[in-house]
Scaffold this motif. Sequence first.
Motif, PDB file in Angstrom:
ATOM      1  N   ALA A 102     -70.038  53.324  14.788  1.00  0.00           N
ATOM      2  CA  ALA A 102     -69.702  52.005  15.341  1.00  0.00           C
ATOM      3  C   ALA A 102     -69.618  50.964  14.235  1.00  0.00           C
ATOM      4  O   ALA A 102     -70.466  50.910  13.351  1.00  0.00           O
ATOM      5  CB  ALA A 102     -70.743  51.595  16.378  1.00  0.00           C
ATOM      6  N   ARG A 122     -66.323  61.669  20.740  1.00  0.00           N
ATOM      7  CA  ARG A 122     -66.096  61.115  22.068  1.00  0.00           C
ATOM      8  C   ARG A 122     -65.451  62.149  22.972  1.00  0.00           C
ATOM      9  O   ARG A 122     -64.408  62.724  22.622  1.00  0.00           O
ATOM     10  CB  ARG A 122     -65.195  59.881  21.967  1.00  0.00           C
ATOM     11  CG  ARG A 122     -65.028  59.154  23.293  1.00  0.00           C
ATOM     12  CD  ARG A 122     -64.093  57.988  23.147  1.00  0.00           C
ATOM     13  NE  ARG A 122     -63.973  57.250  24.392  1.00  0.00           N
ATOM     14  CZ  ARG A 122     -63.066  56.291  24.599  1.00  0.00           C
ATOM     15  NH1 ARG A 122     -62.227  55.961  23.647  1.00  0.00           N
ATOM     16  NH2 ARG A 122     -63.025  55.667  25.747  1.00  0.00           N
ATOM     17  N   ARG A 175     -67.122  59.479  27.209  1.00  0.00           N
ATOM     18  CA  ARG A 175     -68.516  59.286  26.788  1.00  0.00           C
ATOM     19  C   ARG A 175     -68.757  59.904  25.410  1.00  0.00           C
ATOM     20  O   ARG A 175     -68.037  60.800  24.971  1.00  0.00           O
ATOM     21  CB  ARG A 175     -69.471  59.883  27.827  1.00  0.00           C
ATOM     22  CG  ARG A 175     -69.314  59.250  29.205  1.00  0.00           C
ATOM     23  CD  ARG A 175     -70.380  59.741  30.177  1.00  0.00           C
ATOM     24  NE  ARG A 175     -70.131  59.258  31.535  1.00  0.00           N
ATOM     25  CZ  ARG A 175     -70.456  58.050  31.977  1.00  0.00           C
ATOM     26  NH1 ARG A 175     -71.043  57.192  31.151  1.00  0.00           N
ATOM     27  NH2 ARG A 175     -70.195  57.691  33.217  1.00  0.00           N
ATOM     28  N   TRP A 176     -69.803  59.413  24.746  1.00  0.00           N
ATOM     29  CA  TRP A 176     -70.130  59.847  23.389  1.00  0.00           C
ATOM     30  C   TRP A 176     -71.134  60.996  23.393  1.00  0.00           C
ATOM     31  O   TRP A 176     -72.072  61.007  24.195  1.00  0.00           O
ATOM     32  CB  TRP A 176     -70.733  58.688  22.587  1.00  0.00           C
ATOM     33  CG  TRP A 176     -69.863  57.479  22.507  1.00  0.00           C
ATOM     34  CD1 TRP A 176     -69.991  56.329  23.238  1.00  0.00           C
ATOM     35  CD2 TRP A 176     -68.721  57.290  21.667  1.00  0.00           C
ATOM     36  NE1 TRP A 176     -69.005  55.433  22.904  1.00  0.00           N
ATOM     37  CE2 TRP A 176     -68.206  55.999  21.946  1.00  0.00           C
ATOM     38  CE3 TRP A 176     -68.083  58.085  20.719  1.00  0.00           C
ATOM     39  CZ2 TRP A 176     -67.090  55.491  21.299  1.00  0.00           C
ATOM     40  CZ3 TRP A 176     -66.970  57.578  20.073  1.00  0.00           C
ATOM     41  CH2 TRP A 176     -66.483  56.295  20.358  1.00  0.00           C
ATOM     42  N   GLY A 234     -72.533  56.513  27.490  1.00  0.00           N
ATOM     43  CA  GLY A 234     -71.808  55.300  27.106  1.00  0.00           C
ATOM     44  C   GLY A 234     -70.331  55.353  27.422  1.00  0.00           C
ATOM     45  O   GLY A 234     -69.882  55.978  28.371  1.00  0.00           O
ATOM     46  N   ASP A 260     -66.379  52.982  26.255  1.00  0.00           N
ATOM     47  CA  ASP A 260     -65.642  52.042  25.414  1.00  0.00           C
ATOM     48  C   ASP A 260     -66.496  50.884  24.913  1.00  0.00           C
ATOM     49  O   ASP A 260     -66.397  50.473  23.758  1.00  0.00           O
ATOM     50  CB  ASP A 260     -64.441  51.469  26.184  1.00  0.00           C
ATOM     51  CG  ASP A 260     -63.319  52.479  26.336  1.00  0.00           C
ATOM     52  OD1 ASP A 260     -63.246  53.401  25.513  1.00  0.00           O
ATOM     53  OD2 ASP A 260     -62.533  52.339  27.278  1.00  0.00           O
ATOM     54  N   THR A 261     -67.317  50.342  25.775  1.00  0.00           N
ATOM     55  CA  THR A 261     -68.091  49.149  25.419  1.00  0.00           C
ATOM     56  C   THR A 261     -69.574  49.442  25.255  1.00  0.00           C
ATOM     57  O   THR A 261     -70.360  48.517  25.096  1.00  0.00           O
ATOM     58  CB  THR A 261     -67.912  48.062  26.502  1.00  0.00           C
ATOM     59  OG1 THR A 261     -68.378  48.570  27.763  1.00  0.00           O
ATOM     60  CG2 THR A 261     -66.456  47.653  26.622  1.00  0.00           C
ATOM     61  N   GLN A 262     -69.942  50.705  25.277  1.00  0.00           N
ATOM     62  CA  GLN A 262     -71.358  51.058  25.175  1.00  0.00           C
ATOM     63  C   GLN A 262     -71.550  52.241  24.239  1.00  0.00           C
ATOM     64  O   GLN A 262     -71.114  53.360  24.518  1.00  0.00           O
ATOM     65  CB  GLN A 262     -71.927  51.395  26.556  1.00  0.00           C
ATOM     66  CG  GLN A 262     -73.435  51.604  26.572  1.00  0.00           C
ATOM     67  CD  GLN A 262     -73.951  51.865  27.978  1.00  0.00           C
ATOM     68  OE1 GLN A 262     -73.205  52.280  28.855  1.00  0.00           O
ATOM     69  NE2 GLN A 262     -75.226  51.613  28.199  1.00  0.00           N
ATOM     70  N   SER A 263     -72.181  51.977  23.107  1.00  0.00           N
ATOM     71  CA  SER A 263     -72.493  53.012  22.131  1.00  0.00           C
ATOM     72  C   SER A 263     -73.682  52.529  21.326  1.00  0.00           C
ATOM     73  O   SER A 263     -73.820  51.337  21.040  1.00  0.00           O
ATOM     74  CB  SER A 263     -71.292  53.275  21.209  1.00  0.00           C
ATOM     75  OG  SER A 263     -71.590  54.269  20.253  1.00  0.00           O
ATOM     76  N   ASP A 264     -74.579  53.450  20.977  1.00  0.00           N
ATOM     77  CA  ASP A 264     -75.725  53.065  20.147  1.00  0.00           C
ATOM     78  C   ASP A 264     -75.942  54.103  19.058  1.00  0.00           C
ATOM     79  O   ASP A 264     -75.161  55.050  18.905  1.00  0.00           O
ATOM     80  CB  ASP A 264     -76.975  52.838  21.005  1.00  0.00           C
ATOM     81  CG  ASP A 264     -77.460  54.082  21.740  1.00  0.00           C
ATOM     82  OD1 ASP A 264     -77.200  55.215  21.256  1.00  0.00           O
ATOM     83  OD2 ASP A 264     -78.118  53.946  22.784  1.00  0.00           O
TER      84      ASP A 264
END
Length: 219
Positions: A86, A105, A111-112, A132, A134-138
Amino acid sequence: MMAVALHTVVTVTLGLAFLASPALGGEPKGYGVVTWGSTLKLSHVGSGFRLNSQEVQYGSGSGQQSVTLIGSETDPGSLWEINPAAGKGMAIGAPIKCGTTLRLRHSKSGRWLHSHSFKSPLSGGQEVSAYGGDTQSDSGDNWVLECSGKTWERSEKVRFLHKDTKKYLHSTGRHQYNHPIAGHREVSCESKKGSLNQWIAKEGYFVKADTAAAKHDEL
């Protein structure tokens, strides 16, 4: 999409993608390395099964979308898009260097590939899930590519080290699920390096290696 000789070639914005499948022969020149922008299936060396995910949630642990191994070579749920960590950019067509931190992905769900401290349901190892979007990844989505040379060769056995927990993407190939994903094998993470955490690139859409992109990736 256009067919060239025995190979399917797909035109993309910044290059050409070669479709590798069991029905086709060896790859044409320039497709022997895995590059940014490629989408592929990963074969678990120990079992020959493909890394897969499906919209079936774990009944324990995180409750997130499950990640498994599947024997089929043609299941679309085994395609994974290669992305940088990211906040990092990528040069489409640049060969991916050994030691690079990347994210995988899941093409079908978006999802990741993810891991964390929850226990896996069958072996009690570290759970691997799909998480997660498109807008959620950690940081739990980050994996370090381990390979022997300078870049990821398609014919090479590689490992993926989970950056947060320092454990390898792994499967015993023996722990098998029942309904609703009967026959799928468990995927987990393991701290000990061994043959059961080796993977090799198989079917997929591979973007041709681009010298200019490789130079840009070094900047």
